[in-house]
Design a protein around this motif. Structure first.
Motif, PDB file in Angstrom:
ATOM      1  N   GLY A 134       0.814  -1.202   0.000  1.00  0.00           N
ATOM      2  CA  GLY A 134       0.000   0.000   0.000  1.00  0.00           C
ATOM      3  C   GLY A 134       0.847   1.249   0.000  1.00  0.00           C
ATOM      4  O   GLY A 134       2.048   1.187  -0.246  1.00  0.00           O
ATOM      5  N   VAL A 175       4.994   0.819  -0.499  1.00  0.00           N
ATOM      6  CA  VAL A 175       5.642  -0.338   0.124  1.00  0.00           C
ATOM      7  C   VAL A 175       4.967  -1.627  -0.319  1.00  0.00           C
ATOM      8  O   VAL A 175       3.769  -1.664  -0.611  1.00  0.00           O
ATOM      9  CB  VAL A 175       5.589  -0.259   1.668  1.00  0.00           C
ATOM     10  N   ASN A 176       5.758  -2.649  -0.343  1.00  0.00           N
ATOM     11  CA  ASN A 176       5.239  -4.005  -0.494  1.00  0.00           C
ATOM     12  C   ASN A 176       4.847  -4.546   0.878  1.00  0.00           C
ATOM     13  O   ASN A 176       5.285  -4.030   1.914  1.00  0.00           O
ATOM     14  CB  ASN A 176       6.309  -4.928  -1.091  1.00  0.00           C
ATOM     15  N   GLN A 177       4.070  -5.604   0.871  1.00  0.00           N
ATOM     16  CA  GLN A 177       3.882  -6.337   2.113  1.00  0.00           C
ATOM     17  C   GLN A 177       5.267  -6.782   2.589  1.00  0.00           C
ATOM     18  O   GLN A 177       6.010  -7.394   1.823  1.00  0.00           O
ATOM     19  CB  GLN A 177       3.005  -7.561   1.837  1.00  0.00           C
ATOM     20  N   GLY A 178       5.636  -6.430   3.806  1.00  0.00           N
ATOM     21  CA  GLY A 178       6.917  -6.845   4.347  1.00  0.00           C
ATOM     22  C   GLY A 178       8.030  -5.820   4.225  1.00  0.00           C
ATOM     23  O   GLY A 178       9.142  -6.060   4.692  1.00  0.00           O
ATOM     24  N   GLU A 206       1.961  -8.817  -1.421  1.00  0.00           N
ATOM     25  CA  GLU A 206       1.150  -7.734  -1.955  1.00  0.00           C
ATOM     26  C   GLU A 206       2.073  -6.593  -2.337  1.00  0.00           C
ATOM     27  O   GLU A 206       2.987  -6.238  -1.589  1.00  0.00           O
ATOM     28  CB  GLU A 206       0.183  -7.200  -0.897  1.00  0.00           C
ATOM     29  N   MET A 207       1.815  -6.002  -3.478  1.00  0.00           N
ATOM     30  CA  MET A 207       2.610  -4.878  -3.932  1.00  0.00           C
ATOM     31  C   MET A 207       1.947  -3.566  -3.508  1.00  0.00           C
ATOM     32  O   MET A 207       0.853  -3.559  -2.944  1.00  0.00           O
ATOM     33  CB  MET A 207       2.773  -4.934  -5.446  1.00  0.00           C
ATOM     34  N   ALA A 208       2.601  -2.461  -3.838  1.00  0.00           N
ATOM     35  CA  ALA A 208       2.116  -1.147  -3.407  1.00  0.00           C
ATOM     36  C   ALA A 208       0.717  -0.843  -3.935  1.00  0.00           C
ATOM     37  O   ALA A 208      -0.090  -0.200  -3.258  1.00  0.00           O
ATOM     38  CB  ALA A 208       3.093  -0.062  -3.844  1.00  0.00           C
ATOM     39  N   ILE A 248      14.888  -4.054  -2.695  1.00  0.00           N
ATOM     40  CA  ILE A 248      14.835  -2.984  -1.687  1.00  0.00           C
ATOM     41  C   ILE A 248      15.933  -3.150  -0.652  1.00  0.00           C
ATOM     42  O   ILE A 248      16.571  -2.180  -0.269  1.00  0.00           O
ATOM     43  CB  ILE A 248      13.448  -2.947  -1.009  1.00  0.00           C
ATOM     44  N   THR A 249      16.178  -4.365  -0.225  1.00  0.00           N
ATOM     45  CA  THR A 249      17.095  -4.581   0.899  1.00  0.00           C
ATOM     46  C   THR A 249      18.424  -5.209   0.519  1.00  0.00           C
ATOM     47  O   THR A 249      19.372  -5.159   1.303  1.00  0.00           O
ATOM     48  CB  THR A 249      16.453  -5.525   1.930  1.00  0.00           C
ATOM     49  N   VAL A 260      18.907  -8.363   0.377  1.00  0.00           N
ATOM     50  CA  VAL A 260      19.045  -9.680   1.003  1.00  0.00           C
ATOM     51  C   VAL A 260      18.739 -10.779  -0.017  1.00  0.00           C
ATOM     52  O   VAL A 260      17.719 -10.739  -0.709  1.00  0.00           O
ATOM     53  CB  VAL A 260      18.121  -9.808   2.228  1.00  0.00           C
ATOM     54  N   ILE A 285       4.483  -9.751  16.081  1.00  0.00           N
ATOM     55  CA  ILE A 285       3.909  -8.410  16.234  1.00  0.00           C
ATOM     56  C   ILE A 285       4.556  -7.403  15.294  1.00  0.00           C
ATOM     57  O   ILE A 285       3.876  -6.571  14.706  1.00  0.00           O
ATOM     58  CB  ILE A 285       4.079  -7.939  17.698  1.00  0.00           C
ATOM     59  N   TYR A 286       5.867  -7.476  15.134  1.00  0.00           N
ATOM     60  CA  TYR A 286       6.569  -6.493  14.320  1.00  0.00           C
ATOM     61  C   TYR A 286       6.626  -6.891  12.846  1.00  0.00           C
ATOM     62  O   TYR A 286       7.179  -6.187  12.040  1.00  0.00           O
ATOM     63  CB  TYR A 286       7.964  -6.217  14.894  1.00  0.00           C
ATOM     64  N   GLY A 287       6.040  -8.040  12.536  1.00  0.00           N
ATOM     65  CA  GLY A 287       5.902  -8.409  11.130  1.00  0.00           C
ATOM     66  C   GLY A 287       7.085  -9.165  10.577  1.00  0.00           C
ATOM     67  O   GLY A 287       8.059  -9.454  11.273  1.00  0.00           O
ATOM     68  N   LEU A 288       6.957  -9.496   9.324  1.00  0.00           N
ATOM     69  CA  LEU A 288       7.957 -10.266   8.593  1.00  0.00           C
ATOM     70  C   LEU A 288       8.420  -9.446   7.400  1.00  0.00           C
ATOM     71  O   LEU A 288       7.662  -8.649   6.859  1.00  0.00           O
ATOM     72  CB  LEU A 288       7.339 -11.554   8.050  1.00  0.00           C
ATOM     73  N   THR A 289       9.654  -9.700   6.968  1.00  0.00           N
ATOM     74  CA  THR A 289      10.099  -9.080   5.728  1.00  0.00           C
ATOM     75  C   THR A 289       9.390  -9.754   4.545  1.00  0.00           C
ATOM     76  O   THR A 289       8.840 -10.856   4.675  1.00  0.00           O
ATOM     77  CB  THR A 289      11.615  -9.232   5.530  1.00  0.00           C
ATOM     78  N   THR A 290       9.435  -9.081   3.415  1.00  0.00           N
ATOM     79  CA  THR A 290       8.833  -9.624   2.195  1.00  0.00           C
ATOM     80  C   THR A 290       9.369 -11.020   1.905  1.00  0.00           C
ATOM     81  O   THR A 290       8.606 -11.933   1.579  1.00  0.00           O
ATOM     82  CB  THR A 290       9.164  -8.683   1.016  1.00  0.00           C
ATOM     83  N   ARG A 298       8.244 -13.822   4.457  1.00  0.00           N
ATOM     84  CA  ARG A 298       6.862 -14.261   4.261  1.00  0.00           C
ATOM     85  C   ARG A 298       6.783 -15.296   3.142  1.00  0.00           C
ATOM     86  O   ARG A 298       6.042 -16.288   3.231  1.00  0.00           O
ATOM     87  CB  ARG A 298       5.961 -13.074   3.932  1.00  0.00           C
ATOM     88  N   GLY A 317      16.033  -0.307  -5.389  1.00  0.00           N
ATOM     89  CA  GLY A 317      16.388   0.097  -4.038  1.00  0.00           C
ATOM     90  C   GLY A 317      15.108   0.482  -3.308  1.00  0.00           C
ATOM     91  O   GLY A 317      14.039  -0.093  -3.548  1.00  0.00           O
TER      92      GLY A 317
END
Lengths: 379, 379, 379, 379
Positions: free
Chosen positions: A310, A363-366, B16-18, B99-100, B102, B150-155, B158, D89
């Motif tokens: 989103g 942002v993407n999910q994650g 999910e994308m933006a 993005i990262t 990794v 709680i703080y979520g997962l990276t793309t 997931r 990025g």
């Protein structure tokens, strides 16, 4: 009497591109007449988009020329020209080698296996001898990597090791970075917590004795682990004192992709305040600003990842405690308008201090949205 | 009597994308009537540019419909649609989150801390109970990561954890990859060396019991470390047998950025040869090809980094031993023409087998040129 | 008597990066003792990934040193180091400025408004004067752009104009490119069709007198439009003869992202065959290879865009006529396996010759799959 | 009586990725009971990073539900999900197809060759018939492109044409964009200058009747050229009135890579002020803000390119006239510190209004630094 310190400028070759173009890094060095204080190494721009440190080094050079300096100071802007020159669209690809994805600040060297043997072999040496021999050992390790590697080095290792060779010659190391969109904050080894209050930086992350490849860790972990090895062998030393007067910080100067020379002047004064505290400069006008300084431990410095794709309207201001349940951000999902939930609010169950957020609304999910202090306290 | 196995197709949502666009992964499952053999999990395209595995899964599905199958088989093409759909220029950004940075194949989960307590608590259990409870533990760990964070997962986490949840339900795991420009080769755990000769792949890298985040390691390391924990507790098992009949391979199918359905048919036959050997299919026509198979240990699988920037004329063919001193490549440096050395030859002091090389002629100083077997031997 | 021509090497500064790093281009020049033939300009690597031309210039330099040369020859490898050094993942971002998206080979300059006034003013001049004055006009136009532009030039214009300044001084211009994955082919102005058979290249695209920003057009269009202006004024000249002995070609050497010095030697011989034909070199051993040469007009050189997203198994070989209805490629869509059509074949209703295809198997809906000759004929 | 307009939501499929993932665009439509005013088309996010328009469409939908509307209104957020979802990025690759480099907003269709024949054939038709037939011609042209193209469409054409099909059905078209780091500004056709004062936007660029591929041009140029064709044939009409009550604007909402829903509410009110002026909505509370509005002609809207590589400290604020000679920016060149000029100031010889600047401090020689109004005047 007006001071006019001279510095020397040398140029270090750190990389070659496909066309044969050579990338170089300028190195500025002040030599103290009598080197009585701890020596200093300051670099900037290891991550390509994090450019404000170059402006800070500009202002430090302008100020240091007029300072009463007690020890040698080396300053290196544009530490990583490969990254600094790499554009993806309008932006500078910041954090990693575009070919491999490896974070440029995770390629420094430290072989922990050398610590214990060194301590055992040098258990009865004088403090001076321990310091000199261990510093030489660190330098020899880097030389070995740089010059005696049949299969070669990665692009990032070649840069990192050359910088590290300079840094290992200093007692105090400042690695100037920025966040994406960010408040100012400081990575500080736990033992150097007292020093954090001499920077004009309101947020400090206290980091443990674990090497994860970064410049600050690569320069303080060897000494800290050595001190612990001696402790285990029954010869106690205190970190931050005597031969262990070694400190390294990653200084996060705010947001990436921008420079501001006026802000850089303020940033430089904050660094000189710390250097005055450590005895590097004698000028009494460099004193820390009064401010509330918050800190947390590295384990409590949390990244929050987006629960959905989103577009983010970042709501929480940096640097102020945010009560549990208050919204950090809201996520716009226009595709859900009319038959779903077009706005999703994000909050946490903990009180936090937001320190930085992602550089883009999309942002993407994650994707990492925010980094926040939890379990924070005042310094 | 003609066989016509049915498979089920489900769709798994992985990102999910933006814009809100949902990315999904198709999952194909064959259920054996009587599940007597080891169950199988096969995935492809975790790295975006490594697409040939999708074509191999196409051919496996075509073949498996007609096979006499003894156990459940799950096949997942397009395992990582985020990466698969990400173009940078004409090419697919292959190996890491754009993005990262990794590596997509370094985000699987394994917490080694659970092994020893499990072995101690279940030292006297039956083999069947150990297998069932440990498999459930692995699945519970993943569920916990996926659903209670709680703080979520990276793309990437997931995606990886959802794939891993499928893989942990199988005994045999094949993760289909490719190199950049590459021969076919196989990553094989050391204990499963005997199995390597049933694939139609001439080069095998034998890997130790160390978890570095990849799918193969994430699925064999838990069992191998469990087997060692039991051994330490005085209850010896043999890897590859009984409840420890677990094997995972990363199958490198050749070069990235291309598919060839005819080659994929051959690749599929090679995989069925291995599955026949393990008792997954009963069809006797699947037998390994005769070929010289070379292997080396992971520590002897070396990357060679370019000593200079330039343009590479790759000379050494893949898969054949190259005598020490013979040139691997020559580097063109036109900027040196006329007043320097425009051609630089690269060779090594060891006998090696070149396995893959960089995808582009243009390299920076420090770019990985080749990966080679050293200290190799015949299987 | 052995010939040993000397060349001079100069270095041209074409750009500066954010770190201040200067990017330069080497320029090699042979001066003929008596300049009797047409002068020559050859450049390579304007598109970053199209590197084989650098190897061809290497081989041309090696060969020209021993040639009997009649005119001045300038050779420029690495014409665009900004592009050549720009990596996105493992690949070189080929065709456009990564910041703006503008194709590097669409930034040359030609103001058609100067043609008619020039012809009118110089209607009665001698051939020699027309040639000298028009050449000077072209150079003055470029100088004006380079040196008298208050609002500055784009990165690509600065590079293009400096190259164009060199090219305008020559009569014959060769711009060495490659396709993505490609056969060898030649862009040739319609009037120079006879010359196409002297290159060792089996496919020629005949291009009209329309300026679209490319180097070949930027150097032949001015002369061709001038010739037409004189024709309209009643003073006919013939293109390719006398003062209008000007030819420019874009030479597509095969596929991008690779160099092969042995193939480059063959490519260099083909270029020398053309230069021998034009009287630039006198050595009689340079003769064109016998081969079937196909051509089509630019309007008949068609791009085929993918009707769907998917992964392409490219089937049609390059350079051979493909009968209407025969498959060019098949598209794998594993997401459709089981409940749709996993393989989609692509064919055309025309007879075509496939010339090049996309560099990756993975395509979006609308990605260019192939470029093909239609309405082709033999030269 | 409270109004509660209903809208319909449909989903338009605009692209497929390599994995087969379909990308869709939501389309929101309000139908007026009696369509008395001009119909409206509003889209956002054609450039990937320019996301604020999505938030503006959110706020427009919220407001329009309660408005007294006189005509049909169509709103399309996420107009280009291919671009919107493309990360390089941390940032969204904004302006061009990452594969081809073509600007997403230069792919709309207009064949000027149809204008004159249409005017000649319909010289004696009624106003209503001219409008209906010409609108249908525009739609037929697009249908032809979308559905009858043997060699296919590019990724960007397929998206653009589908959007254009919606836009051609409306009289008023608003294409919501942003600059990189930017003030709010408006692209307005010269004939619609009077309308510019009804937006709450302080800077207007007046654009001529030249089609360069953008949405605004693609929708007003056909009508403007038709009006001129009729004028030439002796049947004068006035642009902006009667059947030629067609207006199209590119609305630049500020900076890219961010959304702010509160600012979006203000932006939506400004758009409703324009729509009230045109009679689309009847609600009297929508009136333009009082502000000084500056304008210049497109030819006077200048881009300034960096004369050197370096890091930019942008100094000049947006939207205020800057006197000739005052600094726009200073460029830091740390590599020159000590032996050159580390700070370079940039100024212009004209009075200008800075409108936007580059998104990053790091620039190459030739990167666009600023766009400025010259020869500006008050509206």
């Amino acid at each position: 009497m007006s001071i006019n310190n001279n510095f020397t400028k040398t140029v270090m070759s750190v990389g070659e591109m496909a066309s044969g173009a050579k990338l170089t890094v300028p190195v500025y060095s002040f030599k103290a007449e009598q080197s009585e204080g701890p020596s200093v190494y300051i670099q900037a721009n290891m991550h390509g988009a994090e450019v404000q440190g170059n402006a800070v080094i500009f202002q430090l050079l302008e100020l240091l020329k007029r300072c009463d300096i007690n020890s040698n100071i080396t300053l290196v802007p544009y530490a990583n020209p490969v990254a600094c020159n790499h554009k993806n669209g309008e932006y500078t690809l910041g954090r990693f080698d575009p070919i491999t994805g490896v974070n440029w600040n995770r390629m420094y060297h430290f072989d922990q296996g050398v610590i214990e043997p060194f301590a055992q072999e040098n258990i009865d040496e004088s403090d001076e001898a321990i310091e000199a021999k261990f510093k030489q050992l660190m330098l020899d390790e880097i030389e070995q990597k740089l010059d005696h590697n049949i299969y070669g080095l990665t692009t990032g290792q070649r840069i990192a090791y050359q910088l590290q060779r300079l840094a290992h010659q200093a007692d105090l190391v400042l690695d100037l970075h920025t966040g994406p969109i960010s408040s100012k904050h400081l990575y500080c080894p736990e033992y150097a917590q007292a020093s954090a209050s001499y920077f004009d930086i309101p947020h400090t992350i206290l980091i443990p004795n674990i090497f994860d490849g970064a410049m600050d860790e690569a320069t303080f972990c060897p000494w800290w682990q050595l001190q612990q090895a001696y402790q285990n062998l029954g010869r106690p030393f205190t970190m931050g004192q005597g031969l262990f007067n070694k400190e390294s910080f990653t200084v996060e100067l705010g947001s990436q992709e921008q420079i501001d020379l006026d802000v850089a002047h303020q940033d430089a004064l904050g660094i000189l305040s710390y250097l005055k505290y450590k005895g590097v400069v004698a000028d009494t006008e460099f004193t820390p600003q009064q401010m509330t300084r918050y800190a947390c431990y590295l384990k409590d410095y949390k990244a929050l990842y987006s629960p959905m794709g989103g577009m983010i309207d970042f709501l929480a201001p940096f640097g102020e405690p945010l009560t549990a349940g208050q919204p950090l951000a809201r996520i716009l999902r226009m595709d859900n308008y009319g038959d779903g939930d077009p706005l999703h609010y994000i909050s946490l169950d903990d009180d936090v201090i937001p320190i930085l957020h992602f550089a883009s609304a999309s942002v993407n999910q994650g994707t990492e949205l925010y980094k926040v202090f939890t379990n924070y306290f005042k310094l």
